[in-house]
Design a protein around this motif. Structure first.
Motif, short mmCIF file in Angstrom:
data_model
loop_
_atom_site.label_atom_id
_atom_site.label_comp_id
_atom_site.label_asym_id
_atom_site.label_seq_id
_atom_site.Cartn_x
_atom_site.Cartn_y
_atom_site.Cartn_z
N THR A 3 0.84 -1.20 0.00
CA THR A 3 0.00 0.00 0.00
C THR A 3 0.88 1.25 0.00
N GLN A 4 1.85 1.27 0.88
CA GLN A 4 2.74 2.44 0.95
C GLN A 4 3.49 2.63 -0.36
N ARG A 5 3.96 1.54 -0.93
CA ARG A 5 4.70 1.61 -2.20
C ARG A 5 3.87 2.27 -3.30
N LEU A 6 2.57 2.03 -3.29
CA LEU A 6 1.72 2.52 -4.37
C LEU A 6 1.10 3.89 -4.12
N VAL A 7 1.03 4.34 -2.87
CA VAL A 7 0.41 5.64 -2.62
C VAL A 7 1.30 6.59 -1.83
N ALA A 8 2.55 6.26 -1.63
CA ALA A 8 3.44 7.09 -0.82
C ALA A 8 3.55 8.51 -1.34
N ALA A 9 3.41 8.72 -2.63
CA ALA A 9 3.53 10.06 -3.20
C ALA A 9 2.35 10.95 -2.82
N ASP A 10 1.26 10.37 -2.35
CA ASP A 10 0.08 11.12 -1.94
C ASP A 10 -0.10 10.93 -0.44
N GLN A 11 0.58 11.76 0.35
CA GLN A 11 0.60 11.59 1.80
C GLN A 11 -0.78 11.57 2.46
N PRO A 12 -1.74 12.43 2.07
CA PRO A 12 -3.06 12.35 2.71
C PRO A 12 -3.74 10.99 2.47
N VAL A 13 -3.62 10.46 1.26
CA VAL A 13 -4.21 9.15 0.97
C VAL A 13 -3.49 8.07 1.78
N TYR A 14 -2.17 8.12 1.78
CA TYR A 14 -1.42 7.11 2.54
C TYR A 14 -1.76 7.17 4.03
N LEU A 15 -1.79 8.38 4.61
CA LEU A 15 -2.10 8.52 6.02
C LEU A 15 -3.51 8.00 6.31
N GLY A 16 -4.47 8.34 5.47
CA GLY A 16 -5.83 7.85 5.65
C GLY A 16 -5.89 6.33 5.60
N LEU A 17 -5.22 5.74 4.63
CA LEU A 17 -5.21 4.28 4.53
C LEU A 17 -4.50 3.65 5.72
N ALA A 18 -3.39 4.24 6.13
CA ALA A 18 -2.64 3.70 7.27
C ALA A 18 -3.49 3.70 8.54
N LEU A 19 -4.30 4.74 8.71
CA LEU A 19 -5.13 4.83 9.91
C LEU A 19 -6.29 3.84 9.90
N ILE A 20 -6.93 3.68 8.76
CA ILE A 20 -8.12 2.81 8.73
C ILE A 20 -7.80 1.34 8.55
N GLU A 21 -6.62 1.03 8.03
CA GLU A 21 -6.29 -0.38 7.78
C GLU A 21 -6.01 -1.14 9.07
N GLY A 22 -5.29 -0.52 9.99
CA GLY A 22 -4.97 -1.17 11.24
C GLY A 22 -3.93 -2.26 11.09
N GLN A 23 -3.75 -3.02 12.16
CA GLN A 23 -2.69 -4.02 12.22
C GLN A 23 -2.87 -5.24 11.31
N PRO A 24 -4.07 -5.61 10.89
CA PRO A 24 -4.17 -6.79 10.03
C PRO A 24 -3.31 -6.70 8.77
N VAL A 25 -3.02 -5.50 8.29
CA VAL A 25 -2.21 -5.38 7.08
C VAL A 25 -0.72 -5.56 7.35
N ASP A 26 -0.34 -5.70 8.62
CA ASP A 26 1.06 -5.86 8.99
C ASP A 26 1.48 -7.32 9.11
N ARG A 27 0.54 -8.22 9.08
CA ARG A 27 0.90 -9.64 9.25
C ARG A 27 1.69 -10.11 8.04
N PRO A 28 2.56 -11.10 8.21
CA PRO A 28 3.29 -11.64 7.05
C PRO A 28 2.33 -12.29 6.06
N ASN A 29 2.63 -12.18 4.81
CA ASN A 29 1.83 -12.79 3.75
C ASN A 29 2.63 -13.89 3.07
#
Length: 178
Positions: A146-172
Motif C-alpha cells: 500500500t505504501q509503495r503505491l500511494v506514498a507520493a500522496d501523503q493524505p491518501v497514505y495517512l488515511g489508509l494507514a489509519l483505517i487499515e490497522g494491524q491486520p495489514v502488517d501480518r506476514p503474507n
C-alpha cells in the motif's frame, strides 16, 4: 489486460481484466471484476471501511480499452498460453460469473478484488497450478505494498494507514501477495 494506475484513489492500484476473443463469432469481451456504484447506500463509509459490493461485467474490449486510454492509463495485453480445452473452460466460467445472479461479491482490498479474481480464474482453469507454485513468503506485507503505491500522496497514505490497522502488517505468503 493489465491497466496502469490512474488519478482517482480507487485507480491507484491499477486494474486487471480477462479478455475472451471469439474469432468465429467475431466478438471480444473484456470481463471486468472491478465494477462498483457510488450510489450504494453509505458509499463513502463503505468505501473507507472496505465493505463495498462489487460486480463483474463483460464489455466490448475495444470500447473498454478506449475508456482507459482516454483516462491516460497504460494498458498491457498478454495472451494466455491455454490449451483449447482450458480456453473453453475459461470462457464458460467467465460467462457464468457475469450472469446477474452470480456477478456480485463483497470486495476486499487485498483478498478479493479484480487482481485476485483474475488469478483465481486462471488457477481454477489450470487445476490449481498457480497456487501450488506460490508457497513461501511474500516480498512484503499488505502495508508495504500500500505504501509503495500511494506514498507520493501523503493524505491518501495517512488515511489508509489509519483505517487499515494491524491486520495489514501480518506476514503474507506469495499467493496472498498476488
Amino acid at each position: 489486460l493489465t491497466m496502469g494506475v490512474g488519478a482517482e484513489v480507487w485507480e491507484r492500484f491499477g486494474h486487471n481484466a480477462i479478455v475472451v476473443e471469439d474469432r468465429a463469432q467475431g466478438t471480444s469481451i473484456a470481463y471486468n471484476d472491478g465494477m462498483f456504484s457510488s450510489t450504494q447506500e453509505n458509499f463513502v463509509l463503505r468505501f473507507v471501511q472496505g465493505r463495498m459490493t462489487y460486480w463483474m461485467e463483460g464489455f466490448d474490449t475495444e470500447r473498454d480499452l478506449a475508456r482507459y486510454v482516454r483516462r491516460k492509463r497504460a494498458v498491457w495485453q498478454q495472451e494466455l498460453d491455454l490449451t483449447p480445452a482450458e480456453r473453453v473452460a475459461m470462457r464458460d466460467a467467465l460467462a457464468w460469473n457475469a450472469r446477474e445472479e452470480n456477478r456480485y461479491y463483497k470486495y476486499d482490498y487485498y483478498l478479493d478484488n479484480c487482481s485476485t479474481r483474475v488469478r483465481d480464474a486462471l488457477d481454477r482453469v489450470l487445476g490449481g497450478a498457480i497456487q501450488a507454485q506460490s508457497d513461501g513468503p511474500a516480498t512484503g506485507n499488505f502495508r508495504f505494498h500500500t505504501q509503495r503505491l500511494v506514498a507520493a500522496d501523503q493524505p491518501v497514505y495517512l488515511g489508509l494507514a489509519l483505517i487499515e490497522g494491524q491486520p495489514v502488517d501480518r506476514p503474507n505468503n506469495r499467493w496472498e501477495e498476488m
